[in-house]
Structures are given as structure tokens and as C-alpha cells.
Write a protein that holds these residues in place. Sequence first.
Motif, mmCIF file in Angstrom:
data_model
loop_
_atom_site.group_PDB
_atom_site.id
_atom_site.type_symbol
_atom_site.label_atom_id
_atom_site.label_comp_id
_atom_site.label_asym_id
_atom_site.label_seq_id
_atom_site.Cartn_x
_atom_site.Cartn_y
_atom_site.Cartn_z
ATOM 1 N N ILE A 30 0.666 8.545 -6.149
ATOM 2 C CA ILE A 30 0.254 9.858 -5.642
ATOM 3 C C ILE A 30 1.443 10.785 -5.450
ATOM 4 C CG2 ILE A 30 -0.830 11.069 -3.716
ATOM 5 C CD1 ILE A 30 -2.677 8.622 -3.427
ATOM 6 N N GLN A 31 2.416 10.374 -4.645
ATOM 7 C CA GLN A 31 3.553 11.253 -4.341
ATOM 8 C C GLN A 31 4.322 11.657 -5.598
ATOM 9 O OE1 GLN A 31 3.421 12.878 -1.743
ATOM 10 N NE2 GLN A 31 4.573 11.958 -0.060
ATOM 11 N N LYS A 32 4.509 10.727 -6.495
ATOM 12 C CA LYS A 32 5.259 11.031 -7.726
ATOM 13 C C LYS A 32 4.656 12.243 -8.435
ATOM 14 C CE LYS A 32 6.111 8.984 -12.252
ATOM 15 N NZ LYS A 32 5.894 7.783 -13.060
ATOM 16 N N TRP A 33 3.338 12.260 -8.558
ATOM 17 C CA TRP A 33 2.679 13.356 -9.267
ATOM 18 C C TRP A 33 2.582 14.604 -8.407
ATOM 19 C CZ3 TRP A 33 3.019 12.426 -14.047
ATOM 20 C CH2 TRP A 33 3.012 11.120 -14.493
ATOM 21 N N ARG A 34 2.382 14.434 -7.112
ATOM 22 C CA ARG A 34 2.341 15.602 -6.239
ATOM 23 C C ARG A 34 3.682 16.328 -6.231
ATOM 24 N NH1 ARG A 34 -1.657 16.880 -2.268
ATOM 25 N NH2 ARG A 34 -0.060 18.359 -1.652
ATOM 26 N N PHE A 73 0.808 -1.218 0.000
ATOM 27 C CA PHE A 73 0.000 0.000 0.000
ATOM 28 C C PHE A 73 0.842 1.270 0.000
ATOM 29 C CE2 PHE A 73 -3.376 2.684 2.082
ATOM 30 C CZ PHE A 73 -4.248 2.628 1.013
ATOM 31 N N GLU A 74 1.840 1.344 0.888
ATOM 32 C CA GLU A 74 2.682 2.537 0.971
ATOM 33 C C GLU A 74 3.467 2.758 -0.324
ATOM 34 O OE1 GLU A 74 2.327 0.389 3.437
ATOM 35 O OE2 GLU A 74 1.532 1.641 5.041
ATOM 36 N N GLU A 75 3.914 1.673 -0.935
ATOM 37 C CA GLU A 75 4.646 1.784 -2.204
ATOM 38 C C GLU A 75 3.723 2.287 -3.309
ATOM 39 O OE1 GLU A 75 7.069 -1.167 -5.193
ATOM 40 O OE2 GLU A 75 7.025 -1.674 -3.057
ATOM 41 N N SER A 76 2.497 1.802 -3.327
ATOM 42 C CA SER A 76 1.521 2.294 -4.308
ATOM 43 C C SER A 76 1.270 3.782 -4.117
ATOM 44 C CB SER A 76 0.201 1.533 -4.178
ATOM 45 O OG SER A 76 0.347 0.214 -4.569
ATOM 46 N N PHE A 77 1.191 4.219 -2.868
ATOM 47 C CA PHE A 77 1.003 5.640 -2.566
ATOM 48 C C PHE A 77 2.156 6.453 -3.147
ATOM 49 C CE2 PHE A 77 1.784 9.343 0.095
ATOM 50 C CZ PHE A 77 0.548 9.954 0.080
ATOM 51 N N ALA A 79 5.436 17.276 -2.411
ATOM 52 C CA ALA A 79 5.033 16.021 -1.785
ATOM 53 C C ALA A 79 4.098 16.254 -0.604
ATOM 54 C CB ALA A 79 6.264 15.245 -1.321
ATOM 55 N N ILE A 80 3.272 15.280 -0.352
ATOM 56 C CA ILE A 80 2.418 15.295 0.825
ATOM 57 C C ILE A 80 3.303 15.023 2.029
ATOM 58 C CG2 ILE A 80 0.534 14.087 2.001
ATOM 59 C CD1 ILE A 80 -0.644 13.544 -0.796
#
Length: 92
Positions: free
Chosen positions: A30-34, A22-26, A40-41
Motif C-alpha cells: 500500500i505505502q509503496k504505491w501511495r 502485517f505491517e511489512e505487507s502494508f 504516504a498514509i
Amino acid sequence: SKFFTEDGRPTEAYLENRWPPFEESFEIDIQKWRRKWRGAIEEEEKAVFLDVIRRMLAFRSEERPTAEDVLESEWMIKWALPDYEQSLHLSR
């Protein structure tokens, strides 16, 4: 048989095609694009966001939060709603 042996052990096909944690998917989704668009979040928001998403994805429906619970969650109140309200002012 493609993903598990007769005695229940995962095959190479399973190991090659499984979803990342899950954390890797995040981080990937998500983080890559943010990072690219807004930064980053931060860790506090990330922890609270992952918590509410994990609870929403519970297998047993009785363990999932209601829509009201999600709307009253720390993540929604501290981050999502303020960002939404700010976006309303930007679009005017």
C-alpha cells in the motif's frame, strides 16, 4: 513435511516462503504505491486502518466486525468516506 519437521519445527522452505508480517505487507503493498501517486498514509490513519483490517481478518467469525461496524469505524468516517466523496466531484 515440506514446511515442518516431525516435531513441528519450521523447515528452511517454510522460512523462505512465509508471508511477511502485517505491517511489512502494508508498507510493500500500500505505502509503496501511495508514495508514488498521492503521498504516504500518515501514521494516525495507518494505525486506525490496520486496526480495522486486523479485526476484519479475525479467525473466529464472531470476533469480526459487522459491515455496519466497519462503515461506522473511525477509518471509514475520517478518511475513506471523505476521499470517496471527493472522488465523486473529480469525476464530474
